[in-house]
Design a protein around this motif. Structure first.
Motif, PDB file in Angstrom:
ATOM      1  N   LEU A 133       0.830  -1.209   0.000  1.00  0.00           N
ATOM      2  CA  LEU A 133       0.000   0.000   0.000  1.00  0.00           C
ATOM      3  C   LEU A 133       0.863   1.258   0.000  1.00  0.00           C
ATOM      4  O   LEU A 133       0.550   2.238  -0.695  1.00  0.00           O
ATOM      5  CB  LEU A 133      -0.916  -0.014   1.222  1.00  0.00           C
ATOM      6  N   TRP A 186       0.896   4.018  -2.838  1.00  0.00           N
ATOM      7  CA  TRP A 186       0.591   5.404  -2.483  1.00  0.00           C
ATOM      8  C   TRP A 186       1.699   6.349  -2.954  1.00  0.00           C
ATOM      9  O   TRP A 186       1.421   7.440  -3.456  1.00  0.00           O
ATOM     10  CB  TRP A 186       0.400   5.491  -0.971  1.00  0.00           C
ATOM     11  N   GLY A 205      -9.257   4.908  -1.879  1.00  0.00           N
ATOM     12  CA  GLY A 205      -8.578   5.072  -0.599  1.00  0.00           C
ATOM     13  C   GLY A 205      -9.555   5.347   0.522  1.00  0.00           C
ATOM     14  O   GLY A 205     -10.750   5.601   0.299  1.00  0.00           O
ATOM     15  N   ARG A 206      -9.022   5.305   1.722  1.00  0.00           N
ATOM     16  CA  ARG A 206      -9.887   5.553   2.871  1.00  0.00           C
ATOM     17  C   ARG A 206     -10.341   7.011   2.870  1.00  0.00           C
ATOM     18  O   ARG A 206      -9.671   7.902   2.390  1.00  0.00           O
ATOM     19  CB  ARG A 206      -9.148   5.241   4.173  1.00  0.00           C
TER      20      ARG A 206
END
Length: 235
Positions: free
Chosen positions: A73, A77, A204-205
């Motif tokens: 991740l 990112w 994404g969150r």
């Protein structure tokens, strides 16, 4: 003639030194020879409960998977390098404004310019709330509809605020009227949005995006924004 110095056959022989014969060997009990073991003997350890070992291995496996997932991740990112959007106020107009007797009335019509600087990430704007303040004193708020912003896209977003006979402290009324007499009134516009970055099917969150447009000056007579384009801070 027989020699008297030779012993006679068949008779016990006497020691010529005068000592008696050696005593017969006495009978003793014989024990077998036992070779001691070169290794010491230890008792077998008690059987262990397999459950703690199972949970320990499960925890280690989970930790390894979590580290691998976090590393992937992080690389993902860093490759995408998400950037926050840019906000600015293109125009704002104040009408029917009146502040007296600790009450305020007015309508603000604002137009925001929202720019997505990302080359690979689109942005989803969920719940959006915008508020109007005079300095730190809250006056009114409104909601803006959700929307999706594509990569390298600039959107124009409108917001309308209204306040009718709302109570405010006397010092706030005096401050606004004093600025109006001097030619312009300054307001602070705040935007709070629930946003998420998207890349294809991956999202994404969610995170909270806060936008501050400070000291937006409006003319005291016409209510139009002075100075034109107003850049806002985003975090």
């Amino acid at each position: 003639m027989q020699d008297s110095s030779r012993p006679v056959t068949g008779y016990p022989v006497h020691n010529v030194n005068g000592c008696g014969p050696p005593p017969p060997a006495t009978s003793t009990t014989a024990y077998p020879y036992v070779n001691p073991s070169p290794y010491p003997y230890y008792p077998a350890p008690p059987p262990q409960n397999p459950r703690p070992t199972f949970f320990r291995r499960l925890f280690v496996a989970f930790a390894v998977l979590l580290i691998i997932f976090g590393t992937i991740l992080l690389i993902f990112w860093l490759v995408l390098r998400p950037h926050l959007p840019d906000f600015s106020i293109q125009s704002i107009f104040l009408s029917n404004f009146n502040a007296s007797n600790q009450h305020v009335n007015g309508t603000w019509n604002a137009q925001f310019q929202v720019s997505n600087p990302n080359k690979k990430l689109s942005i989803y704007y969920g719940d959006i709330v915008s508020s109007v303040f005079h300095k730190d004193d809250f006056l009114t708020e409104t909601r803006i509809g959700p929307f999706v912003q594509g990569t390298r896209v600039v959107n124009s977003v409108e917001a309308s605020y209204s306040v009718v006979n709302s109570f405010v402290e006397g010092k706030v009324v005096d401050a606004m009227n004093g600025e109006r007499i001097r030619g312009e009134i300054k307001f602070n516009i705040k935007v709070v949005a629930d946003v998420a970055f998207r890349y294809g099917g991956w999202r994404g969150r969610r995170r909270i995006l806060r936008v501050w447009c400070d000291d937006v000056a409006l003319t005291g007579s016409s209510g139009k924004m002075t100075g034109g384009f107003k850049k806002c801070s985003v975090d």
